[in-house]
Motif scaffolding. Structure first.
Motif, PDB file in Angstrom:
ATOM      1  N   LEU A   4       0.708  -1.053  -0.043  1.00  0.00           N
ATOM      2  CA  LEU A   4      -0.020   0.026   0.050  1.00  0.00           C
ATOM      3  C   LEU A   4       0.787   1.240  -0.042  1.00  0.00           C
ATOM      4  N   ARG A   7       1.220   7.290   3.695  1.00  0.00           N
ATOM      5  CA  ARG A   7       0.623   8.396   3.779  1.00  0.00           C
ATOM      6  C   ARG A   7       1.417   9.494   3.077  1.00  0.00           C
ATOM      7  N   HIS A  33      -9.833   2.706  -4.245  1.00  0.00           N
ATOM      8  CA  HIS A  33      -9.233   2.764  -2.915  1.00  0.00           C
ATOM      9  C   HIS A  33     -10.132   2.282  -1.896  1.00  0.00           C
ATOM     10  N   GLY A  36      -9.610   2.966   5.428  1.00  0.00           N
ATOM     11  CA  GLY A  36      -9.208   2.422   6.500  1.00  0.00           C
ATOM     12  C   GLY A  36      -9.966   2.794   7.912  1.00  0.00           C
ATOM     13  N   ARG A  42      -6.799   3.901   1.606  1.00  0.00           N
ATOM     14  CA  ARG A  42      -5.535   2.889   1.067  1.00  0.00           C
ATOM     15  C   ARG A  42      -5.767   2.846  -0.454  1.00  0.00           C
TER      16      ARG A  42
END
Length: 72
Positions: A4, A7, A33, A36, A42
Protein backbone atom coordinates in the motif's frame (compact mmCIF):
# COMPACT_ATOMS: atom_id res chain seq x y z
CA UNK A 1 8.25 -2.79 -0.09
CA UNK A 2 4.76 -2.23 1.27
CA UNK A 3 1.81 -3.23 -0.93
CA UNK A 4 0.00 0.00 0.00
CA UNK A 5 1.09 3.58 -0.55
CA UNK A 6 2.32 5.32 2.59
CA UNK A 7 0.59 8.43 3.89
CA UNK A 8 3.44 10.55 2.57
CA UNK A 9 3.16 8.94 -0.88
CA UNK A 10 -0.60 9.43 -0.88
CA UNK A 11 -0.16 13.09 0.07
CA UNK A 12 2.39 13.52 -2.74
CA UNK A 13 0.06 11.84 -5.23
CA UNK A 14 -3.03 13.84 -4.31
CA UNK A 15 -1.40 17.09 -3.25
CA UNK A 16 -3.59 17.00 -0.15
CA UNK A 17 -2.96 16.12 3.49
CA UNK A 18 -6.40 15.52 5.01
CA UNK A 19 -8.11 12.17 4.58
CA UNK A 20 -11.29 13.81 3.31
CA UNK A 21 -9.45 15.84 0.66
CA UNK A 22 -7.37 12.84 -0.42
CA UNK A 23 -10.48 10.72 -0.83
CA UNK A 24 -12.19 13.46 -2.85
CA UNK A 25 -9.19 13.64 -5.18
CA UNK A 26 -9.06 9.84 -5.60
CA UNK A 27 -12.78 9.69 -6.37
CA UNK A 28 -12.60 12.54 -8.90
CA UNK A 29 -9.55 10.98 -10.59
CA UNK A 30 -11.13 7.51 -10.68
CA UNK A 31 -8.53 5.78 -8.53
CA UNK A 32 -9.79 2.66 -6.73
CA UNK A 33 -9.24 2.77 -2.99
CA UNK A 34 -10.66 1.64 0.32
CA UNK A 35 -10.96 3.53 3.57
CA UNK A 36 -9.00 2.41 6.59
CA UNK A 37 -10.40 2.39 10.11
CA UNK A 38 -8.61 5.70 10.68
CA UNK A 39 -10.54 7.29 7.79
CA UNK A 40 -7.54 7.60 5.48
CA UNK A 41 -7.79 6.10 2.01
CA UNK A 42 -5.67 3.09 1.12
CA UNK A 43 -4.32 2.71 -2.41
CA UNK A 44 -2.56 -0.42 -3.59
CA UNK A 45 0.91 0.13 -4.99
CA UNK A 46 -0.09 -2.00 -8.01
CA UNK A 47 -2.92 0.47 -8.76
CA UNK A 48 -0.46 3.36 -8.48
CA UNK A 49 1.99 1.63 -10.83
CA UNK A 50 -0.74 0.81 -13.35
CA UNK A 51 -2.08 4.39 -13.40
CA UNK A 52 1.40 5.79 -13.94
CA UNK A 53 2.23 3.32 -16.71
CA UNK A 54 4.80 1.25 -14.85
CA UNK A 55 5.02 -2.10 -16.62
CA UNK A 56 4.02 -5.00 -14.45
CA UNK A 57 6.73 -7.50 -13.66
CA UNK A 58 5.66 -11.03 -14.35
CA UNK A 59 7.30 -13.73 -12.30
CA UNK A 60 9.55 -15.99 -14.35
CA UNK A 61 8.15 -19.41 -15.01
CA UNK A 62 10.07 -21.97 -13.01
CA UNK A 63 11.61 -24.79 -15.00
CA UNK A 64 9.83 -27.91 -13.83
CA UNK A 65 12.66 -30.19 -14.95
CA UNK A 66 12.93 -32.53 -17.92
CA UNK A 67 9.80 -33.35 -19.91
CA UNK A 68 9.87 -37.13 -19.54
CA UNK A 69 6.54 -37.37 -21.33
CA UNK A 70 8.38 -36.45 -24.55
CA UNK A 71 10.88 -39.34 -24.26
CA UNK A 72 10.00 -42.55 -26.09
Amino acid sequence: MNTLLTRDELAALTGRKSAKAQRAWLVSAGWPHVLGADGFPRVARAVFDRHLGVPSVRPRQVDAGPRLDLVR
